[in-house]
Design a protein around this motif. Structure first.
Motif, PDB file in Angstrom:
ATOM      1  N   LEU A  63      -7.951  -3.468  -6.501  1.00 24.40           N
ATOM      2  CA  LEU A  63      -7.155  -2.366  -5.938  1.00 24.40           C
ATOM      3  C   LEU A  63      -7.583  -1.027  -6.524  1.00 24.40           C
ATOM      4  O   LEU A  63      -7.738  -0.041  -5.792  1.00 24.40           O
ATOM      5  CB  LEU A  63      -5.666  -2.588  -6.213  1.00 24.40           C
ATOM      6  CG  LEU A  63      -4.904  -3.377  -5.178  1.00 24.40           C
ATOM      7  CD1 LEU A  63      -3.510  -3.736  -5.690  1.00 24.40           C
ATOM      8  CD2 LEU A  63      -4.818  -2.621  -3.877  1.00 24.40           C
ATOM      9  N   ALA A  64      -7.783  -0.978  -7.823  1.00 20.33           N
ATOM     10  CA  ALA A  64      -8.189   0.275  -8.471  1.00 20.33           C
ATOM     11  C   ALA A  64      -9.533   0.747  -7.923  1.00 20.33           C
ATOM     12  O   ALA A  64      -9.717   1.933  -7.630  1.00 20.33           O
ATOM     13  CB  ALA A  64      -8.258   0.089  -9.982  1.00 20.33           C
ATOM     14  N   GLN A  65     -10.473  -0.184  -7.752  1.00 18.35           N
ATOM     15  CA  GLN A  65     -11.787   0.177  -7.220  1.00 18.35           C
ATOM     16  C   GLN A  65     -11.693   0.638  -5.774  1.00 18.35           C
ATOM     17  O   GLN A  65     -12.331   1.622  -5.379  1.00 18.35           O
ATOM     18  CB  GLN A  65     -12.746  -1.004  -7.346  1.00 18.35           C
ATOM     19  CG  GLN A  65     -13.112  -1.308  -8.786  1.00 18.35           C
ATOM     20  CD  GLN A  65     -13.903  -2.596  -8.914  1.00 18.35           C
ATOM     21  OE1 GLN A  65     -13.980  -3.398  -7.992  1.00 18.35           O
ATOM     22  NE2 GLN A  65     -14.509  -2.795 -10.076  1.00 18.35           N
TER      23      GLN A  65
ATOM     24  N   ALA B 247     -10.274   1.359   7.087  1.00 13.54           N
ATOM     25  CA  ALA B 247     -10.434  -0.029   6.630  1.00 13.54           C
ATOM     26  C   ALA B 247     -10.042  -0.167   5.161  1.00 13.54           C
ATOM     27  O   ALA B 247      -9.426  -1.163   4.767  1.00 13.54           O
ATOM     28  CB  ALA B 247     -11.872  -0.497   6.852  1.00 13.54           C
ATOM     29  N   LEU B 248     -10.388   0.824   4.359  1.00 14.27           N
ATOM     30  CA  LEU B 248      -9.987   0.795   2.949  1.00 14.27           C
ATOM     31  C   LEU B 248      -8.468   0.830   2.836  1.00 14.27           C
ATOM     32  O   LEU B 248      -7.884   0.090   2.034  1.00 14.27           O
ATOM     33  CB  LEU B 248     -10.608   1.973   2.191  1.00 14.27           C
ATOM     34  CG  LEU B 248     -12.098   1.852   1.899  1.00 14.27           C
ATOM     35  CD1 LEU B 248     -12.650   3.189   1.403  1.00 14.27           C
ATOM     36  CD2 LEU B 248     -12.375   0.763   0.881  1.00 14.27           C
ATOM     37  N   ASN B 249      -7.820   1.671   3.626  1.00 12.22           N
ATOM     38  CA  ASN B 249      -6.351   1.720   3.612  1.00 12.22           C
ATOM     39  C   ASN B 249      -5.754   0.369   3.967  1.00 12.22           C
ATOM     40  O   ASN B 249      -4.796  -0.090   3.329  1.00 12.22           O
ATOM     41  CB  ASN B 249      -5.836   2.780   4.590  1.00 12.22           C
ATOM     42  CG  ASN B 249      -5.853   4.162   3.996  1.00 12.22           C
ATOM     43  OD1 ASN B 249      -5.754   4.335   2.788  1.00 12.22           O
ATOM     44  ND2 ASN B 249      -5.977   5.154   4.852  1.00 12.22           N
ATOM     45  N   ASP B 250      -6.297  -0.273   4.995  1.00 13.42           N
ATOM     46  CA  ASP B 250      -5.791  -1.587   5.418  1.00 13.42           C
ATOM     47  C   ASP B 250      -5.948  -2.620   4.306  1.00 13.42           C
ATOM     48  O   ASP B 250      -5.030  -3.405   4.036  1.00 13.42           O
ATOM     49  CB  ASP B 250      -6.516  -2.066   6.676  1.00 13.42           C
ATOM     50  CG  ASP B 250      -6.197  -1.220   7.899  1.00 13.42           C
ATOM     51  OD1 ASP B 250      -5.218  -0.445   7.863  1.00 13.42           O
ATOM     52  OD2 ASP B 250      -6.956  -1.324   8.886  1.00 13.42           O
ATOM     53  N   GLU B 251      -7.104  -2.635   3.676  1.00 15.10           N
ATOM     54  CA  GLU B 251      -7.349  -3.616   2.610  1.00 15.10           C
ATOM     55  C   GLU B 251      -6.483  -3.339   1.389  1.00 15.10           C
ATOM     56  O   GLU B 251      -5.973  -4.267   0.757  1.00 15.10           O
ATOM     57  CB  GLU B 251      -8.832  -3.627   2.221  1.00 15.10           C
ATOM     58  CG  GLU B 251      -9.202  -4.755   1.300  1.00 15.10           C
ATOM     59  CD  GLU B 251      -8.923  -6.147   1.866  1.00 15.10           C
ATOM     60  OE1 GLU B 251      -8.667  -7.067   1.071  1.00 15.10           O
ATOM     61  OE2 GLU B 251      -8.956  -6.327   3.101  1.00 15.10           O
TER      62      GLU B 251
ATOM     63  N   LEU C 254      -0.311  -8.702  -1.639  1.00 19.84           N
ATOM     64  CA  LEU C 254      -0.680  -9.909  -2.384  1.00 19.84           C
ATOM     65  C   LEU C 254      -0.278  -9.785  -3.848  1.00 19.84           C
ATOM     66  O   LEU C 254       0.231 -10.742  -4.442  1.00 19.84           O
ATOM     67  CB  LEU C 254      -2.189 -10.160  -2.266  1.00 19.84           C
ATOM     68  CG  LEU C 254      -2.742 -11.329  -3.067  1.00 19.84           C
ATOM     69  CD1 LEU C 254      -2.092 -12.649  -2.632  1.00 19.84           C
ATOM     70  CD2 LEU C 254      -4.251 -11.396  -2.943  1.00 19.84           C
ATOM     71  N   ALA C 255      -0.482  -8.607  -4.435  1.00 22.03           N
ATOM     72  CA  ALA C 255      -0.136  -8.400  -5.845  1.00 22.03           C
ATOM     73  C   ALA C 255       1.342  -8.652  -6.093  1.00 22.03           C
ATOM     74  O   ALA C 255       1.723  -9.208  -7.128  1.00 22.03           O
ATOM     75  CB  ALA C 255      -0.528  -6.988  -6.288  1.00 22.03           C
ATOM     76  N   VAL C 256       2.179  -8.274  -5.141  1.00 21.60           N
ATOM     77  CA  VAL C 256       3.621  -8.500  -5.292  1.00 21.60           C
ATOM     78  C   VAL C 256       3.900  -9.998  -5.385  1.00 21.60           C
ATOM     79  O   VAL C 256       4.713 -10.438  -6.202  1.00 21.60           O
ATOM     80  CB  VAL C 256       4.398  -7.858  -4.115  1.00 21.60           C
ATOM     81  CG1 VAL C 256       5.849  -8.314  -4.092  1.00 21.60           C
ATOM     82  CG2 VAL C 256       4.307  -6.339  -4.192  1.00 21.60           C
ATOM     83  N   THR C 257       3.205 -10.782  -4.581  1.00 17.49           N
ATOM     84  CA  THR C 257       3.450 -12.232  -4.602  1.00 17.49           C
ATOM     85  C   THR C 257       2.896 -12.890  -5.864  1.00 17.49           C
ATOM     86  O   THR C 257       3.315 -13.981  -6.222  1.00 17.49           O
ATOM     87  CB  THR C 257       2.829 -12.926  -3.367  1.00 17.49           C
ATOM     88  OG1 THR C 257       1.400 -12.849  -3.449  1.00 17.49           O
ATOM     89  CG2 THR C 257       3.327 -12.308  -2.080  1.00 17.49           C
ATOM     90  N   LEU C 258       1.955 -12.228  -6.524  1.00 17.72           N
ATOM     91  CA  LEU C 258       1.351 -12.796  -7.731  1.00 17.72           C
ATOM     92  C   LEU C 258       2.082 -12.399  -9.015  1.00 17.72           C
ATOM     93  O   LEU C 258       1.735 -12.878 -10.086  1.00 17.72           O
ATOM     94  CB  LEU C 258      -0.118 -12.358  -7.833  1.00 17.72           C
ATOM     95  CG  LEU C 258      -1.048 -12.902  -6.752  1.00 17.72           C
ATOM     96  CD1 LEU C 258      -2.427 -12.260  -6.882  1.00 17.72           C
ATOM     97  CD2 LEU C 258      -1.138 -14.415  -6.802  1.00 17.72           C
ATOM     98  N   GLN C 259       3.068 -11.522  -8.877  1.00 22.99           N
ATOM     99  CA  GLN C 259       3.835 -11.109 -10.051  1.00 22.99           C
ATOM    100  C   GLN C 259       4.535 -12.320 -10.666  1.00 22.99           C
ATOM    101  O   GLN C 259       5.088 -13.143  -9.918  1.00 22.99           O
ATOM    102  CB  GLN C 259       4.904 -10.063  -9.670  1.00 22.99           C
ATOM    103  CG  GLN C 259       4.357  -8.742  -9.240  1.00 22.99           C
ATOM    104  CD  GLN C 259       3.823  -7.922 -10.390  1.00 22.99           C
ATOM    105  OE1 GLN C 259       4.194  -8.115 -11.544  1.00 22.99           O
ATOM    106  NE2 GLN C 259       2.920  -7.015 -10.078  1.00 22.99           N
TER     107      GLN C 259
END
Length: 88
Positions: A16-18, A66-70, A77-82
């Protein structure tokens, strides 16, 4: 040999940062190219170069979208991995 000890969440956050950095540069590129386009539109038309520049502007804009979508998908996904909250 190093062992990768990052969690899936850490990998997602790194990506995400990249992607956010790429989005920042893509936005700046679109803005710079648009500014140049506006300055030299008449001259480019005379030189028959408008088509190639318009294509570049369109493709750069598509990359930004496309970057915004990804980024949105990875943030979800990050929320589900918390990890679950610890119970007191």
């Amino acid at each position: 040999m190093s062992v990768d000890t990052k969690t899936p969440l850490e990998h997602v956050n790194d990506t995400l940062a990249q992607l956010k950095e790429m989005r920042h540069y893509a936005k700046n590129n679109v803005e710079t190219l648009t500014a140049q386009w506006l300055l030299f539109d008449g001259e480019l038309k005379k030189l028959k170069q408008t088509s190639s520049i318009e294509t570049l502007m369109t493709r750069q804009g598509e990359l930004h979208d496309a970057l915004n979508d990804e980024i949105t998908a990875l943030e979800e996904l990050a929320v589900t991995l918390q990890p679950p909250p610890e119970e007191a």
